[in-house]
Design an enzyme around this catalytic site. Sequence first.
Site, PDB file in Angstrom:
ATOM      1  N   HIS A  55      39.359  40.873  31.626  1.00 16.49           N
ATOM      2  CA  HIS A  55      38.101  41.849  31.886  1.00 16.49           C
ATOM      3  C   HIS A  55      38.561  43.056  31.994  1.00 16.49           C
ATOM      4  CE1 HIS A  55      38.771  39.528  35.024  1.00 16.49           C
ATOM      5  NE2 HIS A  55      38.245  38.520  34.677  1.00 16.49           N
ATOM      6  N   ASP A 113      34.261  36.081  28.042  1.00 13.53           N
ATOM      7  CA  ASP A 113      34.017  35.605  29.415  1.00 13.53           C
ATOM      8  C   ASP A 113      33.004  34.773  30.153  1.00 13.53           C
ATOM      9  OD1 ASP A 113      34.980  35.177  32.668  1.00 13.53           O
ATOM     10  OD2 ASP A 113      34.586  37.054  33.095  1.00 13.53           O
ATOM     11  N   PHE A 157      33.538  27.342  29.846  1.00 14.10           N
ATOM     12  CA  PHE A 157      32.855  26.063  28.953  1.00 14.10           C
ATOM     13  C   PHE A 157      32.137  24.873  30.391  1.00 14.10           C
ATOM     14  CE2 PHE A 157      33.174  26.382  24.688  1.00 14.10           C
ATOM     15  CZ  PHE A 157      33.148  27.356  24.300  1.00 14.10           C
TER      16      PHE A 157
END
Length: 445
Positions: A239, A308, A66
Amino acid sequence: MHKRTFISNATLVNDGRSFRGGLVIEDDRIEEVLAEGETPAIPAENFVDATGAWLLPGVIDTHVHFRDPGLTHKADFESESRAAAAGGVTSVFDMPNCVPQTVSRERLAEKLAIAAEKSHVNYAFYIGATTDNLHELRHFDVRKAAGIKLFMGASTGNMLVGDDNVLRQIFCEARVPVVAHCEDSKRIAERMEQIRSAHGDDAPVALHSEARDAEACYRSTEKAVALARETGARLHVAHLSTRRELALFGKNERITAEVCLPHLLFTEDDYARLGARIKCNPAIKTADDRQALRDALSTAAITTIGTDHAPHLLAEKRGNLFSAASGIPMIQYALPSMLELVDNGVLTIERLVELMCHNPARLFNVENRGFLREGAKADLVLVRRDRPWTLTPNRIQSRCNWSPLEGHVFRWRVDQTYCNGFLIYNRDHITDERAHGEALTFDRP
């Protein structure tokens, strides 16, 4: 203010089954879960007729960036938590590679204070491992941090932990899940130099998948799994992007893996159409890799789905292999995208809920969230599949204001999002800009 809300006539998805019914929210909790035809024990003041909608637990996204603090020109906790709410995401785990890095108890406290002031959804943070912060990893409060983020490649400075002795010590002493970014930095450096020699300093961005290739991923992931087996650490590899890596998972419940939206949606062929908009680390791989990841969603090899979410300004995404920023904003459209994979037979909606809601709560021991259960926090999302809509920039909540999915016609939409019993998103609008989420807590000794 005391309030009871009855959401009725929905199809609830929870604990591996779907059924017609509804539930009662009392203040911030789920008071009752009701089968079709049952009525609340105590009448409710507010009614929501959810006929035609599916009611799911709020999504728990355990992998977001963020950008707050230090990189707020491109995103901050207010803007990106707004995007989360619009996407049916009610809890986020934010990564430590901001400015300054979240690598100490002091920095964790600072980020918790930022989120308490800005976030529309619930929040938690990782503490980042470095080459020299073992003391911090030994002493942070395990009930207030999601886990340890370990960069075994693809980072800079002291957050790239490449020393085998330090790595082993981190694994040996970890009191919480270690979430690892696995790419072999030596392999990437070699591949980058080969590409520079062949193509010069203006190598096309499509070569990103060759620079950060499947071999770089496998070498590092294999090493992380071996360390976890040796030390008994709780390892969650972030990921996955290749078919080959999948073979390392599903055999040990303490060693698990995440797959993220970009690797489920795109292939390297999409560079021709989207260019650097799909540049991310690890790189997008082949159509065969994407198919393998999709197939693995219904197996024990994959435990969670993350986004992600990594916003950059569009100006920062322009450029070549060496200059374009890596990262894609995904959080607002993750759930509608995954529901399209349900429509396409890739996985069931029950499995989607397990991967995006239940398993994140289980894996990280999140307290009282992730399920439609009596007594749990009322984090919920209503989704509908009743009219197609096209993604245009005016719909985008993220501060970066772009998406690689622009122009896509979605079949599913997020209708309403409830966080701690409060309706924070309602049919294309944030209902109250002042509404804040809560700090997640974790059930750990």
